[in-house]
Enzyme design. Structure first.
Site, PDB file in Angstrom:
ATOM      1  N   TRP A 134       0.914  -1.334  -0.131  1.00  0.00           N
ATOM      2  CA  TRP A 134      -0.093   0.067   0.012  1.00  0.00           C
ATOM      3  C   TRP A 134       0.874   1.182  -0.130  1.00  0.00           C
ATOM      4  CZ3 TRP A 134       1.328   2.650   4.370  1.00  0.00           C
ATOM      5  CH2 TRP A 134       1.987   1.906   5.350  1.00  0.00           C
ATOM      6  N   ASN A 135       2.126   1.329   0.393  1.00  0.00           N
ATOM      7  CA  ASN A 135       2.717   2.711   0.696  1.00  0.00           C
ATOM      8  C   ASN A 135       2.861   3.231  -0.417  1.00  0.00           C
ATOM      9  OD1 ASN A 135       4.954   0.950  -0.095  1.00  0.00           O
ATOM     10  ND2 ASN A 135       6.246   1.953   1.335  1.00  0.00           N
ATOM     11  N   PRO A 159      -4.184  -6.123  -4.945  1.00  0.00           N
ATOM     12  CA  PRO A 159      -3.724  -4.889  -4.588  1.00  0.00           C
ATOM     13  C   PRO A 159      -3.798  -5.027  -2.930  1.00  0.00           C
ATOM     14  CG  PRO A 159      -5.751  -4.503  -5.738  1.00  0.00           C
ATOM     15  CD  PRO A 159      -5.427  -5.926  -5.615  1.00  0.00           C
ATOM     16  N   GLY A 209       6.078  -6.428   0.928  1.00  0.00           N
ATOM     17  CA  GLY A 209       5.641  -6.227   2.211  1.00  0.00           C
ATOM     18  C   GLY A 209       6.549  -6.613   3.359  1.00  0.00           C
ATOM     19  N   GLU A 229      10.318  -8.719  -1.864  1.00  0.00           N
ATOM     20  CA  GLU A 229      10.790  -7.373  -1.563  1.00  0.00           C
ATOM     21  C   GLU A 229      10.192  -7.127  -0.133  1.00  0.00           C
ATOM     22  OE1 GLU A 229       9.791  -5.147  -5.203  1.00  0.00           O
ATOM     23  OE2 GLU A 229      11.529  -6.261  -5.975  1.00  0.00           O
ATOM     24  N   LEU A 230      11.062  -7.039   0.862  1.00  0.00           N
ATOM     25  CA  LEU A 230      10.680  -7.212   2.117  1.00  0.00           C
ATOM     26  C   LEU A 230      11.218  -6.024   3.262  1.00  0.00           C
ATOM     27  CD1 LEU A 230      11.133 -11.103   2.860  1.00  0.00           C
ATOM     28  CD2 LEU A 230       9.170  -9.937   2.000  1.00  0.00           C
ATOM     29  N   CYS A 263       9.881   1.810   2.647  1.00  0.00           N
ATOM     30  CA  CYS A 263      10.809   0.545   2.980  1.00  0.00           C
ATOM     31  C   CYS A 263      12.350   1.085   3.266  1.00  0.00           C
ATOM     32  CB  CYS A 263      10.657  -0.391   1.980  1.00  0.00           C
ATOM     33  SG  CYS A 263      10.956  -0.064   0.308  1.00  0.00           S
ATOM     34  N   GLU A 354      12.129  -2.786  12.734  1.00  0.00           N
ATOM     35  CA  GLU A 354      11.913  -1.666  12.073  1.00  0.00           C
ATOM     36  C   GLU A 354      10.707  -0.707  12.358  1.00  0.00           C
ATOM     37  OE1 GLU A 354       9.477  -2.969   8.304  1.00  0.00           O
ATOM     38  OE2 GLU A 354      10.553  -1.308   7.087  1.00  0.00           O
TER      39      GLU A 354
HETATM   40  P1  NAD Z   1       1.838  -6.776   4.803  1.00  0.00           P
HETATM   41  O1  NAD Z   1       3.223  -7.755   4.950  1.00  0.00           O
HETATM   42  O2  NAD Z   1       0.992  -6.923   5.988  1.00  0.00           O
HETATM   43  O3  NAD Z   1       0.973  -7.002   3.588  1.00  0.00           O
HETATM   44  C1  NAD Z   1       1.356  -6.852   2.160  1.00  0.00           C
HETATM   45  C2  NAD Z   1       0.597  -7.607   1.225  1.00  0.00           C
HETATM   46  O4  NAD Z   1       0.648  -8.920   1.633  1.00  0.00           O
HETATM   47  C3  NAD Z   1      -0.866  -7.004   1.308  1.00  0.00           C
HETATM   48  O5  NAD Z   1      -1.493  -7.249  -0.072  1.00  0.00           O
HETATM   49  C4  NAD Z   1      -1.709  -8.225   2.319  1.00  0.00           C
HETATM   50  O6  NAD Z   1      -3.075  -8.269   1.928  1.00  0.00           O
HETATM   51  C5  NAD Z   1      -0.855  -9.365   1.783  1.00  0.00           C
HETATM   52  N1  NAD Z   1      -0.798 -10.548   2.843  1.00  0.00           N
HETATM   53  C6  NAD Z   1      -0.874 -10.411   4.015  1.00  0.00           C
HETATM   54  N2  NAD Z   1      -0.625 -11.524   4.771  1.00  0.00           N
HETATM   55  C7  NAD Z   1      -0.345 -12.239   3.696  1.00  0.00           C
HETATM   56  C8  NAD Z   1      -0.338 -13.969   3.740  1.00  0.00           C
HETATM   57  N3  NAD Z   1       0.118 -14.422   4.825  1.00  0.00           N
HETATM   58  N4  NAD Z   1      -0.203 -14.263   2.496  1.00  0.00           N
HETATM   59  C9  NAD Z   1      -0.069 -13.793   1.438  1.00  0.00           C
HETATM   60  N5  NAD Z   1      -0.473 -12.642   1.582  1.00  0.00           N
HETATM   61  C10 NAD Z   1      -0.594 -11.789   2.668  1.00  0.00           C
HETATM   62  O7  NAD Z   1       2.369  -5.480   4.676  1.00  0.00           O
HETATM   63  P2  NAD Z   1       2.806  -4.299   5.821  1.00  0.00           P
HETATM   64  O8  NAD Z   1       3.513  -5.030   6.745  1.00  0.00           O
HETATM   65  O9  NAD Z   1       1.865  -3.544   6.122  1.00  0.00           O
HETATM   66  O10 NAD Z   1       3.803  -3.724   4.690  1.00  0.00           O
HETATM   67  C11 NAD Z   1       5.005  -2.845   5.299  1.00  0.00           C
HETATM   68  C12 NAD Z   1       6.385  -3.494   5.202  1.00  0.00           C
HETATM   69  O11 NAD Z   1       6.577  -3.616   3.737  1.00  0.00           O
HETATM   70  C13 NAD Z   1       7.369  -2.634   5.896  1.00  0.00           C
HETATM   71  O12 NAD Z   1       8.320  -3.695   6.588  1.00  0.00           O
HETATM   72  C14 NAD Z   1       8.375  -2.199   4.682  1.00  0.00           C
HETATM   73  O13 NAD Z   1       9.565  -2.315   4.662  1.00  0.00           O
HETATM   74  C15 NAD Z   1       7.902  -3.411   3.466  1.00  0.00           C
HETATM   75  N6  NAD Z   1       8.048  -2.961   2.172  1.00  0.00           N
HETATM   76  C16 NAD Z   1       9.129  -3.405   1.598  1.00  0.00           C
HETATM   77  C17 NAD Z   1       9.343  -2.734   0.308  1.00  0.00           C
HETATM   78  C18 NAD Z   1      10.607  -3.455  -0.435  1.00  0.00           C
HETATM   79  O14 NAD Z   1      10.653  -3.101  -1.922  1.00  0.00           O
HETATM   80  N7  NAD Z   1      11.346  -3.950   0.000  1.00  0.00           N
HETATM   81  C19 NAD Z   1       8.499  -1.973  -0.172  1.00  0.00           C
HETATM   82  C20 NAD Z   1       7.308  -1.413   0.527  1.00  0.00           C
HETATM   83  C21 NAD Z   1       7.315  -1.955   1.744  1.00  0.00           C
END
Ligand code: NAD
Length: 459
Positions: A134-135, A159, A209, A229-230, A263, A354
Site C-alpha cells: 500500500w505505501n 492490491p 511487504g 521485496e521485504l 521501506c 523496523e
Molecule cells: P503486509 O506484509 O502486511 O501486507 C502486504 C500484502 O500482503 C498485502 O497485500 C496483504 O493483503 C498481503 N498478505 C498479508 N498476509 C499475507 C499472507 N499470509 N499471505 C499472502 N499475502 C498476505 O504489509 P505491511 O507489513 O503493512 O507492509 C509494510 C512492510 O513492507 C514494511 O516492513 C516495509 O519495509 C515493507 N516494504 C518493502 C518494500 C521493498 O521494496 N522491499 C517496499 C514497500 C514496503
C-alpha cells in the site's frame, strides 16, 4: 468478507467492496493462463509498442489516479506525484533495455562437442501472482507490471486491502492501453486472498511487504520462483566531515517523508561524536518546523500509529532520550509528530525492529568504523546512506555496507522505475541482478547438428 479503503487524513470511508473468493482466484488464474500464451506469442516489437504507448494513457489520467492514491494513503501531493512520475519512466526505460536483449550463443569446445552449438533463450515465467503493498501503490505495482508484461508474462494482481481502488484503476488503464483483459487481472482482497494465491499454481510470485508475511509465503508457496521485496532497517552514517546542513536535511527527508512509511526510509542514524551535537541540533530544529499535514502525511491506520507510539515508548523506557515528537496528534486523521530519539554512547539499545513511522533514532558513535560495524549488525540489508565530504571515504564505506542500494549524500531515490532495486539478507529475494531478468527464465538449447550417434553412446 469485504475490503475497505479509508482516507487516513480524515478517517472517512472511501470505498468498500467484496473480497474475491477462492473460486475467483482459480478462475483468474485459469483465464490468465489461457491469455498469457497469446500475449507471449506476439512479437517482441508489438509488446514494446503497446508498453510504450501506455505511457500516454497513464500520463493523461495522472491527476485522477494521484487523487485516488492520496485518498487511500494520504501521501502528500508532492510525494504522490513524484512517485507517479518516477514510475512513468519505466515505459521508456524497460523497452529500451528489452530491445537490446536476446538469445545468447554459448561457445563450446568443438573437440568434445563436435558439430554442436548452444544458445540460451530467455522466456517469460507465465502467469505471475503479484501480491501488492500500500505505501506506494502505483510505483510498487508498476515496477513489476511494466517489465513483467513486456517480457510476455500475464499478471494476476491483488492490491493491498488498503489501496484496492488504485489497483482497480491501474487495471482499467492497462486495458485501455491495449493489454488484453485477461493478461492483467486485479483481484480485490486482503490476506486471505493473498494466502490463496500463494497456495495456487502460479508460475511465479511477486510479493512486497513485511518480513513476517514473506516468511509465511516462503513456508506455503511450494516450489515456484519467489520474488520477495521485504522490510528494511536502513542505517545512515554521518561522518565526522559531513556537511551538517546537507546531512541534517537529507536525513530529515529520508526519515520523515510519507510518515516514515517507506521501506528505504532512514531508520537508524550513526553519527560520529565530534559532529553529533551540531547535527542533532539541526535535525531537531527541522523536525520541529515540519508541517505534518503538508510535508509528512498520516500513518495508514490507527493501529499502525499505536504500534509506532509503543515502539517509541519502549525505546525511551530502555534509555533513549526523546528529543522531540513522540505524540499522536489529535484531530481527524492518523498523524504522528516527527520524532527524534538519541542514544548516547554507553547506552545499549539495538534498534532491531523496523519502526514504520516518522521516527529518527540517532546513535552516537566514536568513529566511522564503529558506525559501519553497527550499521551492518542487522538482519536487514535493503538500503543505506553515507554523508561525507570525502568522496573516497564515501566510496569505501559504500563498498563495505551490506545493502542492495547505498546512497552517498543522497537518499530515497531509486534508479529508473526501480531497476536494480533489491534487498540483501532478510530484505528480499530476487532471482536476477536487473529487473527485467526477474521476469524471465532461461532455457539452454544444445544442438548437435550431426545426425550420427556419438562413438561413446551405448549400443
Ligand atoms: P503486509 O506484509 O502486511 O501486507 C502486504 C500484502 O500482503 C498485502 O497485500 C496483504 O493483503 C498481503 N498478505 C498479508 N498476509 C499475507 C499472507 N499470509 N499471505 C499472502 N499475502 C498476505 O504489509 P505491511 O507489513 O503493512 O507492509 C509494510 C512492510 O513492507 C514494511 O516492513 C516495509 O519495509 C515493507 N516494504 C518493502 C518494500 C521493498 O521494496 N522491499 C517496499 C514497500 C514496503
Amino acid at each position: 468478507m469485504s475490503v475497505r479503503s479509508v482516507d487516513p487524513r480524515t478517517g472517512k470511508l472511501v470505498m468498500e467492496i467484496a473480497s474475491s473468493t477462492q473460486h475467483d482466484v482459480a478462475d483468474a488464474l485459469c483465464r490468465a493462463k489461457a491469455a498469457q500464451q497469446g500475449w507471449a506469442s506476439r512479437s517482441k516489437n508489438e509488446r514494446m509498442e503497446i508498453i510504450r504507448g501506455a505511457e500516454e494513457v497513464f500520463t493523461k489520467e495522472r491527476d485522477m489516479v494521484v487523487d485516488i492514491i492520496q485518498s487511500e494513503i494520504g501521501l502528500p501531493k508532492r510525494g504522490s506525484l513524484g512517485a507517479y512520475n518516477s514510475a512513468l519512466r519505466g515505459f521508456t526505460h524497460y523497452p529500451e533495455v528489452y530491445a537490446k536483449m536476446g538469445s545468447k550463443d554459448i561457445w563450446l569446445d568443438q573437440k568434445s562437442w563436435a558439430e554442436t552449438g548452444a544458445r540460451i533463450d530467455f522466456v517469460p515465467h507465465g502467469v505471475i501472482g503479484h501480491i501488492g503493498i500500500w505505501n506506494y501503490p502505483f510505483w510498487q505495482t508498476m515496477i513489476t507490471a511494466i517489465p513483467a508484461l513486456l517480457c510476455g508474462n500475464a499478471i494476476v494482481f491483488k492490491p493491498s486491502e488498503y489501496t484496492t481502488l488504485t489497483g482497480m484503476r491501474i487495471a482499467e488503464l492497462w486495458h485501455k492501453a491495449g493489454i488484453p483483459d485477461d493478461v492483467f487481472i486485479t483481484l480485490p482482497g486482503g490476506s486471505e486472498v493473498g494466502k490463496e494465491m500463494v497456495r495456487s499454481d502460479f508460475d511465479a510470485l511477486v510479493f512486497t511487504g513485511g518480513l513476517s508475511t514473506g516468511q509465511d509465503i516462503i513456508s506455503h508457496a511450494g516450489v515456484k520462483p519467489l520474488i520477495l521485496e521485504l522490510s528494511g532497517n536502513d542505517p545512515a552514517i554521518v561522518c565526522a566531515d559531513a556537511d551538517v546542513e546537507q546531512a541534517a536535511r537529507g536525513v530529515a527527508n529520508g526519515t520523515f517523508s510519507h510518515g516514515g512509511q517507506v521501506c528505504i526510509r532512514i531508520k537508524r542514524v550513526y553519527v560520529v561524536e565530534s559532529i553529533a551535537d551540531r547535527f542533532i541540533q539541526r535535525l531537531v530544529d527541522i523536525a520541529g518546523r515540519l508541517n505534518v499535514t503538508e510535508q509528512v502525511g498520516p500513518l495508514i491506520r490507527p493501529e499502525a500509529r499505536d504500534k509506532v507510539h509503543s515502539q517509541v515508548a519502549n525505546a525511551v523506557a530502555n534509555g533513549a532520550e526523546l528529543l522531540c515528537g513522540g505524540v499522536q496528534i489529535e484531530g481527524p486523521g492518523y498523524y504522528y509528530s516527527p520524532t527524534v530519539l538519541k542514544v548516547s554512547r554507553g547506552v545499549d539499545i539495538r534498534f532491531e525492529q523496523e519502526i514504520f513511522g516518522p521516527v529518527c533514532s540517532i546513535i552516537v558513535v566514536r568513529d566511522e568504523e564503529e558506525a559501519l560495524r553497527k550499521a551492518n549488525d542487522s538482519i536487514y540489508g535493503l538500503g543505506a546512506t553515507v554523508w561525507t565530504r570525502d568522496a573516497a571515504q564515501g566510496q569505501m564505506l559504500a563498498a563495505r555496507l551490506d545493502a542492495g542500494t547505498v546512497w552517498i549524500n543522497e537518499c530515497g531515490r531509486t534508479l529508473n522505475c526501480g531497476d536494480y532495486f533489491q534487498g540483501w539478507k532478510s530484505s528480499g529475494i530476487a532471482s536476477s541482478t536487473d529487473r527485467l531478468g526477474m521476469f524471465l527464465k532461461k532455457k539452454a538449447v544444445i544442438h548437435n547438428r550431426s545426425c550420427e550417434p556419438r562413438e561413446h553412446w551405448m549400443k
